[in-house]
Scaffold this motif. Sequence first.
Motif, short mmCIF file in Angstrom:
data_model
loop_
_atom_site.label_atom_id
_atom_site.label_comp_id
_atom_site.label_asym_id
_atom_site.label_seq_id
_atom_site.Cartn_x
_atom_site.Cartn_y
_atom_site.Cartn_z
N VAL A 209 0.84 -1.20 0.00
CA VAL A 209 0.00 0.00 0.00
C VAL A 209 0.87 1.25 0.00
CG1 VAL A 209 -1.59 1.37 1.40
CG2 VAL A 209 -2.04 -1.05 1.03
N LEU A 210 1.93 1.26 0.82
CA LEU A 210 2.83 2.42 0.86
C LEU A 210 3.50 2.64 -0.49
CD1 LEU A 210 4.49 1.99 4.37
CD2 LEU A 210 2.89 3.78 3.66
N VAL A 330 -7.87 -3.65 -1.55
CA VAL A 330 -7.30 -2.81 -0.49
C VAL A 330 -6.28 -1.84 -1.08
CG1 VAL A 330 -5.81 -2.84 1.55
CG2 VAL A 330 -7.73 -4.44 1.38
N VAL A 331 -5.37 -2.36 -1.91
CA VAL A 331 -4.33 -1.51 -2.51
C VAL A 331 -4.96 -0.49 -3.44
CG1 VAL A 331 -2.33 -1.48 -4.03
CG2 VAL A 331 -2.51 -3.21 -2.25
N SER A 332 -5.91 -0.92 -4.27
CA SER A 332 -6.54 -0.02 -5.25
C SER A 332 -7.25 1.13 -4.57
CB SER A 332 -7.51 -0.81 -6.13
OG SER A 332 -8.16 0.03 -7.04
N LEU A 371 12.69 1.75 0.84
CA LEU A 371 12.63 1.05 2.12
C LEU A 371 11.62 -0.10 2.09
CD1 LEU A 371 12.80 4.07 4.60
CD2 LEU A 371 14.61 2.43 4.08
N CYS A 372 10.54 0.07 1.33
CA CYS A 372 9.50 -0.96 1.25
C CYS A 372 9.76 -2.00 0.16
CB CYS A 372 8.14 -0.31 1.00
SG CYS A 372 7.54 0.75 2.32
N SER A 373 10.69 -1.74 -0.75
CA SER A 373 10.88 -2.58 -1.93
C SER A 373 11.27 -4.03 -1.65
CB SER A 373 11.92 -1.95 -2.87
OG SER A 373 13.18 -1.87 -2.22
#
Length: 384
Positions: A209-210, A330-332, A371-373
């Motif tokens: 999501v981020l 959720v992501v969309s 950082l999230c990758s």
Amino acid sequence: MIRARLTTSALFLTNGALFANLAPRLPEFKEQLGLDASGYGLLVAAWPAGALAAGLGAGWLIRRFGSGTVAVFGTILTGLAILGAALAAPSVALVAAAFALGGAMDAITDVAQNAQGLVVQRRIGRSIINSFHALWSVGAVLGGLMAAAALNLPLAVHFAGSWLLFSALALAVWRFCLPDERVRRKVVGAPTVRIPVSARTIITITALVLIAVAAVAVEDAGNSWATLYLSSLGAPGPLAAAGFIVLVGAQFIGRLLGDGMVERVGQRAVAQGGTLLLTVGMGLALAFPSIPGSLAGFAAAGFGVATLVPAAMAQADQLPGLAPGTGLSVVSWLMRVGTLLSPPLVGLLAQHYSLRAGLLLVPLLGVIVLLCSPVLRARRSRVR
């Protein structure tokens, strides 16, 4: 199938072109309404606010009327809302209401055209959804060029022309849209197996999501602020509008090359390389402000985020412990928070410091993606 593919391509192109006709002319609303940077940021945020409010209603409309019909009439209503914003000035409340309606219709159209694209993809039997998103970028470049050419026209005249053109195109392809597939499967006597949602799944979907939120917030920085920022550097009108055009143009190139790059090195490496380019490119452009450097920085931003949203959506849809479609939904839906929060945040920083300081949000978002990758796949999974 060729006709169905061309039909869906036309829907994606019109969706990209409609908003792109608006984006380079947004600063004119700021001037006409007498808004400061903070007020302008709040006005622009009305578009994603409408999208966020209406996003969850798209599924019901598609089930009721069909994805093709919803995409076509969503296109018509999006363009009508943009025209309504031009006619509503100088009332700030009415312009904001028109933007909110446009955002709501745009969000519904986006879901519907993707649903239609997936119907075509299943009929063809191979992945083609990325090509539709690339054509959205083509439409965005086309719309940006139209806006640059129409800068001397009144807003109402310009938006009336774009609405008539793209509404006519959408209506022309309506009868070629494919019907939605309604498949119901029930296994009698089969046990119900529930896989508990693990902490790892929760952490993964939060990171996805981020990533998606950061990607759309970077896009919105180009949509909402590129023209204004280049104007502050002394760029004339058509050149100032080029900031948005180079961002979506570089994004289009990134989408064309994205599948091949992912196949060779994996989604994680592609995302890391792209966001590193974004962070360094925009960071240097803001550290040493100039018109050519800023154009290069917005191009780096567009190329850097090109593959992030499809990657986040695809991976979220396959997370263990979640019902089919839950992760994708959720992501969309939540990624629209990026377009809701980005304009007022940049506007607030611009109001108290400078627009240059506000746009530092873009390289910061690149750091967040880096950082999230690690949650992204190192290699592309083979799908049977």
